[in-house]
Scaffold this motif. Structure first.
Motif, short mmCIF file in Angstrom:
data_model
loop_
_atom_site.label_atom_id
_atom_site.label_comp_id
_atom_site.label_asym_id
_atom_site.label_seq_id
_atom_site.Cartn_x
_atom_site.Cartn_y
_atom_site.Cartn_z
N ARG A 108 0.83 -1.21 0.00
CA ARG A 108 0.00 0.00 0.00
C ARG A 108 0.86 1.25 0.00
NH1 ARG A 108 -0.59 1.57 5.57
NH2 ARG A 108 0.53 0.09 6.85
N VAL A 109 0.20 2.36 -0.35
CA VAL A 109 0.85 3.67 -0.37
C VAL A 109 0.10 4.58 0.58
CG1 VAL A 109 1.43 5.68 -1.76
CG2 VAL A 109 1.60 3.41 -2.76
N VAL A 110 0.82 5.34 1.36
CA VAL A 110 0.25 6.33 2.27
C VAL A 110 0.64 7.71 1.73
CG1 VAL A 110 0.25 7.24 4.62
CG2 VAL A 110 0.38 4.76 4.24
N ILE A 111 -0.37 8.57 1.58
CA ILE A 111 -0.14 9.91 1.03
C ILE A 111 -0.73 10.95 1.99
CG2 ILE A 111 -0.57 11.48 -0.88
CD1 ILE A 111 -0.99 8.97 -2.65
N PRO A 112 0.12 11.71 2.68
CA PRO A 112 -0.39 12.82 3.49
C PRO A 112 -1.04 13.85 2.56
CG PRO A 112 1.89 12.32 4.05
CD PRO A 112 1.58 11.57 2.80
N SER A 113 -2.21 14.32 2.94
CA SER A 113 -2.91 15.26 2.05
C SER A 113 -3.22 16.57 2.76
CB SER A 113 -4.18 14.61 1.52
OG SER A 113 -5.10 14.39 2.56
N PRO A 114 -3.40 17.65 1.98
CA PRO A 114 -3.44 17.69 0.53
C PRO A 114 -2.06 17.45 -0.07
CG PRO A 114 -3.56 19.92 1.40
CD PRO A 114 -3.59 18.99 2.57
N ALA A 115 -2.07 16.91 -1.30
CA ALA A 115 -0.81 16.56 -1.96
C ALA A 115 -0.94 16.75 -3.47
CB ALA A 115 -0.44 15.11 -1.65
N PHE A 116 0.19 16.69 -4.14
CA PHE A 116 0.26 16.77 -5.59
C PHE A 116 -0.65 15.68 -6.16
CE2 PHE A 116 3.20 15.82 -9.40
CZ PHE A 116 2.57 16.76 -10.21
N ALA B 235 4.37 -0.75 3.76
CA ALA B 235 3.78 0.50 3.28
C ALA B 235 4.85 1.43 2.71
CB ALA B 235 3.05 1.20 4.42
N VAL B 236 4.47 2.11 1.63
CA VAL B 236 5.28 3.16 1.02
C VAL B 236 4.67 4.49 1.43
CG1 VAL B 236 6.01 4.22 -1.15
CG2 VAL B 236 5.84 1.72 -0.97
N LEU B 237 5.50 5.39 1.92
CA LEU B 237 5.05 6.75 2.24
C LEU B 237 5.53 7.66 1.12
CD1 LEU B 237 3.83 8.90 4.14
CD2 LEU B 237 6.09 9.02 5.23
N LEU B 238 4.62 8.44 0.57
CA LEU B 238 4.93 9.35 -0.53
C LEU B 238 4.53 10.75 -0.14
CD1 LEU B 238 5.74 10.03 -3.44
CD2 LEU B 238 3.52 9.13 -4.19
N LEU B 239 5.52 11.64 -0.04
CA LEU B 239 5.21 13.02 0.33
C LEU B 239 6.18 13.99 -0.32
CD1 LEU B 239 6.53 13.95 3.82
CD2 LEU B 239 6.94 11.71 2.90
N GLY B 240 5.76 15.23 -0.40
CA GLY B 240 6.61 16.29 -0.92
C GLY B 240 7.11 17.16 0.21
N SER B 241 8.34 17.63 0.08
CA SER B 241 8.87 18.57 1.05
C SER B 241 9.88 19.47 0.36
CB SER B 241 9.52 17.85 2.23
OG SER B 241 9.92 18.77 3.21
N PRO B 242 9.52 20.72 0.15
CA PRO B 242 8.27 21.40 0.44
C PRO B 242 7.09 20.78 -0.32
CG PRO B 242 9.98 23.02 -0.03
CD PRO B 242 10.54 21.67 -0.35
N ASN B 243 5.96 20.78 0.37
CA ASN B 243 4.76 20.14 -0.16
C ASN B 243 4.09 21.02 -1.21
OD1 ASN B 243 2.64 18.16 -0.22
ND2 ASN B 243 1.40 19.59 0.95
N ASN B 244 3.58 20.37 -2.23
CA ASN B 244 2.71 21.01 -3.21
C ASN B 244 1.31 20.48 -2.92
OD1 ASN B 244 1.30 21.87 -5.45
ND2 ASN B 244 2.44 20.63 -6.91
N PRO B 245 0.38 21.28 -2.48
CA PRO B 245 0.21 22.70 -2.71
C PRO B 245 0.41 23.60 -1.50
CG PRO B 245 -1.92 21.74 -2.30
CD PRO B 245 -0.91 20.63 -2.19
N THR B 246 0.74 23.08 -0.33
CA THR B 246 0.74 23.93 0.86
C THR B 246 2.05 24.68 1.09
OG1 THR B 246 1.55 22.22 2.37
CG2 THR B 246 -0.85 22.32 1.99
N GLY B 247 3.16 24.18 0.55
CA GLY B 247 4.46 24.80 0.75
C GLY B 247 5.12 24.42 2.07
N GLU B 248 4.45 23.60 2.86
CA GLU B 248 5.01 23.19 4.16
C GLU B 248 6.14 22.19 3.97
OE1 GLU B 248 1.64 22.76 7.31
OE2 GLU B 248 0.78 22.39 5.32
N VAL B 249 7.02 22.12 4.96
CA VAL B 249 8.14 21.19 4.93
C VAL B 249 8.04 20.22 6.10
CG1 VAL B 249 9.69 22.76 3.71
CG2 VAL B 249 9.62 22.77 6.20
N VAL B 250 8.69 19.09 5.95
CA VAL B 250 8.74 18.09 7.01
C VAL B 250 10.08 18.25 7.71
CG1 VAL B 250 8.57 15.63 7.55
CG2 VAL B 250 7.45 16.53 5.51
N GLU B 251 10.05 18.25 9.02
CA GLU B 251 11.28 18.35 9.80
C GLU B 251 12.08 17.06 9.67
OE1 GLU B 251 12.45 21.04 11.37
OE2 GLU B 251 10.72 22.10 10.55
N GLU B 252 13.40 17.17 9.73
CA GLU B 252 14.26 16.00 9.59
C GLU B 252 13.96 14.94 10.65
OE1 GLU B 252 18.93 14.78 9.90
OE2 GLU B 252 18.45 16.69 8.92
#
Length: 173
Positions: free
Chosen positions: A54-62, A98-115
């Protein structure tokens, strides 16, 4: 001028990989050129679907994360995590299959994930894909974590900060 005359040609991938890797402090074997970062994500998910469930996608996301994930995985779990929310909902969906798929900086929010959060993700998920399409704007990457975690993949593109979208040139680290 000499280089622009060759833009319509397939690149010499050996030189291309050496160029990218030398600028990032990596080895050429750690770089996989792709026809745009979105196609890199697509191929990556197709390959990972053979091992992970499975894939986990934090949203909102690309939007393409979901589109590509549903092509190859029966289970695509989207969970609200951006816009100042806690990462608890993402951690609740973790697992070695599980596969985690996320953007950092995120599109569309511009938020980043801390290390520190990414490190926890790497310990709790089978594979973590971080789309760093906008990393040049933020100035921070997770590239240093590649040495410590074999389950981390970074996806990048030349289309955003470099304005080269028409070249369809991305790469996977």
């Amino acid at each position: 001028y000499k280089t622009t005359m060759r833009l319509n040609r397939y690149p010499d991938y050996v030189d291309y990989k050496e160029f990218i890797s030398s600028h990032l402090g990596l080895e050429p074997v750690e770089v996989l050129p792709t026809p745009g970062s979105d196609r890199g994500i697509q191929v990556l998910l197709q390959c990972l679907s053979k091992k992970y469930e499975r894939v986990v996608i934090p949203s909102p996301a690309f939007l393409m994360y979901t589109r590509f994930s549903t092509l190859f995985f029966n289970r695509v779990e989207k969970t609200p995590a951006w816009l100042g929310r806690s990462w608890d909902t993402v951690f609740n969906l973790s697992g070695s299959k599980a596969v985690l798929l996320l953007g950092s900086p995120n599109n569309p929010t511009g938020e980043v994930v801390e290390e520190s959060i990414v490190r926890r993700f790497l310990e709790e998920f089978g594979m973590v894909i971080v789309d760093e399409a906008y990393t040049e704007y933020y100035g921070k990457s997770f590239i240093q974590l590649l040495r410590d975690f074999s389950n981390l993949v970074l996806v990048r593109t030349f289309s955003k900060a470099y304005g080269l979208a028409g070249l369809r040139s991305g790469y996977i680290l």
